[in-house]
Design a protein around this motif. Structure first.
Motif, PDB file in Angstrom:
ATOM      1  N   ASP A 216       0.836  -1.191   0.000  1.00 37.24           N
ATOM      2  CA  ASP A 216       0.000   0.000   0.000  1.00 37.24           C
ATOM      3  C   ASP A 216       0.874   1.245   0.000  1.00 37.24           C
ATOM      4  O   ASP A 216       1.955   1.286   0.595  1.00 37.24           O
ATOM      5  CB  ASP A 216      -0.904   0.016   1.249  1.00 37.24           C
ATOM      6  N   GLN A 217       0.395   2.269  -0.679  1.00 44.74           N
ATOM      7  CA  GLN A 217       1.125   3.520  -0.721  1.00 44.74           C
ATOM      8  C   GLN A 217       1.112   4.187   0.650  1.00 44.74           C
ATOM      9  O   GLN A 217       0.242   3.943   1.482  1.00 44.74           O
ATOM     10  CB  GLN A 217       0.490   4.458  -1.764  1.00 44.74           C
ATOM     11  N   ALA A 218       2.090   5.064   0.869  1.00 44.04           N
ATOM     12  CA  ALA A 218       2.154   5.798   2.136  1.00 44.04           C
ATOM     13  C   ALA A 218       0.929   6.683   2.271  1.00 44.04           C
ATOM     14  O   ALA A 218       0.326   7.106   1.280  1.00 44.04           O
ATOM     15  CB  ALA A 218       3.433   6.636   2.173  1.00 44.04           C
TER      16      ALA A 218
ATOM     17  N   THR B 181     -10.205   8.541  10.953  1.00 43.17           N
ATOM     18  CA  THR B 181     -11.008   7.448  10.390  1.00 43.17           C
ATOM     19  C   THR B 181     -10.474   7.017   9.031  1.00 43.17           C
ATOM     20  O   THR B 181     -10.673   5.882   8.608  1.00 43.17           O
ATOM     21  CB  THR B 181     -12.477   7.878  10.236  1.00 43.17           C
ATOM     22  N   LEU B 182      -9.797   7.929   8.340  1.00 46.36           N
ATOM     23  CA  LEU B 182      -9.208   7.593   7.060  1.00 46.36           C
ATOM     24  C   LEU B 182      -7.757   7.160   7.200  1.00 46.36           C
ATOM     25  O   LEU B 182      -7.280   6.306   6.467  1.00 46.36           O
ATOM     26  CB  LEU B 182      -9.279   8.789   6.100  1.00 46.36           C
ATOM     27  N   ALA B 183      -7.070   7.755   8.173  1.00 44.49           N
ATOM     28  CA  ALA B 183      -5.647   7.463   8.354  1.00 44.49           C
ATOM     29  C   ALA B 183      -5.408   6.016   8.775  1.00 44.49           C
ATOM     30  O   ALA B 183      -4.344   5.459   8.513  1.00 44.49           O
ATOM     31  CB  ALA B 183      -5.048   8.412   9.381  1.00 44.49           C
TER      32      ALA B 183
ATOM     33  N   PRO C 206     -10.346  -0.724   1.816  1.00 41.41           N
ATOM     34  CA  PRO C 206     -11.051  -0.016   2.899  1.00 41.41           C
ATOM     35  C   PRO C 206     -10.758   1.482   2.923  1.00 41.41           C
ATOM     36  O   PRO C 206     -11.642   2.285   3.216  1.00 41.41           O
ATOM     37  CB  PRO C 206     -10.538  -0.711   4.160  1.00 41.41           C
ATOM     38  N   ARG C 207      -9.526   1.850   2.578  1.00 40.97           N
ATOM     39  CA  ARG C 207      -9.179   3.276   2.541  1.00 40.97           C
ATOM     40  C   ARG C 207      -9.983   3.995   1.463  1.00 40.97           C
ATOM     41  O   ARG C 207     -10.534   5.076   1.698  1.00 40.97           O
ATOM     42  CB  ARG C 207      -7.678   3.416   2.278  1.00 40.97           C
TER      43      ARG C 207
ATOM     44  N   MET D 252     -14.515   7.568  -0.214  1.00 39.07           N
ATOM     45  CA  MET D 252     -15.752   7.790  -0.956  1.00 39.07           C
ATOM     46  C   MET D 252     -16.895   8.131  -0.007  1.00 39.07           C
ATOM     47  O   MET D 252     -17.709   9.013  -0.301  1.00 39.07           O
ATOM     48  CB  MET D 252     -16.096   6.530  -1.767  1.00 39.07           C
ATOM     49  N   ALA D 253     -16.953   7.441   1.124  1.00 40.94           N
ATOM     50  CA  ALA D 253     -17.995   7.738   2.114  1.00 40.94           C
ATOM     51  C   ALA D 253     -17.852   9.158   2.632  1.00 40.94           C
ATOM     52  O   ALA D 253     -18.849   9.867   2.834  1.00 40.94           O
ATOM     53  CB  ALA D 253     -17.925   6.735   3.267  1.00 40.94           C
TER      54      ALA D 253
END
Length: 279
Positions: free
Chosen positions: A3-5, A15-17, A23-24, A29-30
């Motif tokens: 996965d990219q950094a 919540t995104l970090a 899932p990211r 999108m959410a």
């Protein structure tokens, strides 16, 4: 591939970090669709408004492959994946289904359509036999959906040439087809002659109908010759673009533009570009 950094802009969004991979993307999108804090443009979209972008992104994937622009392909595939995520997010908001249902659906379909890999059937069969088996499985799936007509289930949203070939393939399976390419060529000549002869006396709607008939038969010829008409037209578009740019380059070397030339000169430059390609 790892996965990219984490993107720096997400550092203050816990919540995104905390998410990676799919899932990211789903979390992003959410967040974009959040009624209170999301992007106004994303919030306003619906299935109908996003569908054209879905088609466009699929074409851009095909374009990158045709140009062998492998460095661009990950980004183009990502754009296409976003379309799936966007539709799934809207469906989840409406209580219809979610992204996991999309994944489950295609996973089950691939298993069901490959009994020679995931079932008891022998893998020792030709590619042609596998295609025949695939079509039989799809026919059973259509029957389960109560699609009883031969042409049922051919998507309306397909590019017109592609849909024409699919409709013709369906009809050919039940014997409604010309015997060979020569019969199709004769029909093309007939349709072209009718279009030319009646052109002056037809209204625009009638001309459009007759031209559509000609295009439909051209698609049938492509099918009989085992040619993808969309691919053939893409190649023709690319060739036209390449040769016209040669005309522009030749004129630019003389300090001129196409509008400073005439048809005879540009036609000669076109022939020169064609000869150079063949050489």
């Amino acid at each position: 591939m790892a996965d990219q950094a984490l993107h720096p802009a997400l550092a203050d969004r816990p919540t995104l970090a905390d998410e990676t991979g799919i899932p990211r993307l789903l979390a992003i999108m959410a967040a974009l669709r959040d009624p209170q804090t999301g992007c106004p443009w994303d919030i306003e979209q619906n299935f109908a408004t996003i569908a054209p972008y879905t088609i466009e992104e699929a074409h851009e994937v095909a374009d990158a492959i045709a140009r062998e622009a492998w460095d661009e392909l990950p980004g183009e595939l990502g754009d296409l994946l976003l379309q799936v995520v966007f539709h799934a997010q809207m469906a989840e908001e409406a209580g219809m289904f979610g992204f996991s249902d999309v994944v489950a659906s295609i996973s089950d379909k691939m298993i069901d359509r490959h009994p020679h890999i995931f079932g008891d059937e022998s893998r020792d069969k030709s590619a042609a036999q596998q295609i025949k088996d695939w079509e039989e499985i799809k026919a059973r799936e259509r029957a389960a959906k109560a699609e009883k007509g031969v042409l049922d289930g051919v998507a309306l949203g397909l590019p017109a040439l592609t849909r024409a070939v699919k409709l013709q393939n369906r009809a050919a399976r039940v014997g409604f087809d010309w015997p060979g390419p020569q019969d199709v060529l004769a029909k093309i000549q007939e349709e072209a002659t009718e279009l030319v002869e009646a052109g002056d006396s037809m209204d625009h709607a009638h001309q459009t109908e007759e031209f559509g008939d000609l295009m439909f038969v051209m698609a049938n010829l492509a099918r009989h010759l085992n040619i993808d008409p969309e691919e053939a037209l893409r190649l023709a578009n690319a060739k036209f673009t390449r040769r016209f740019r040669s005309i522009e380059a030749a004129l630019a070397a003389d300090g001129r533009r196409p509008e400073d030339s005439d048809l005879a000169e540009m036609d000669a430059l076109w022939d020169a570009a064609k000869a150079a390609e063949r050489a």
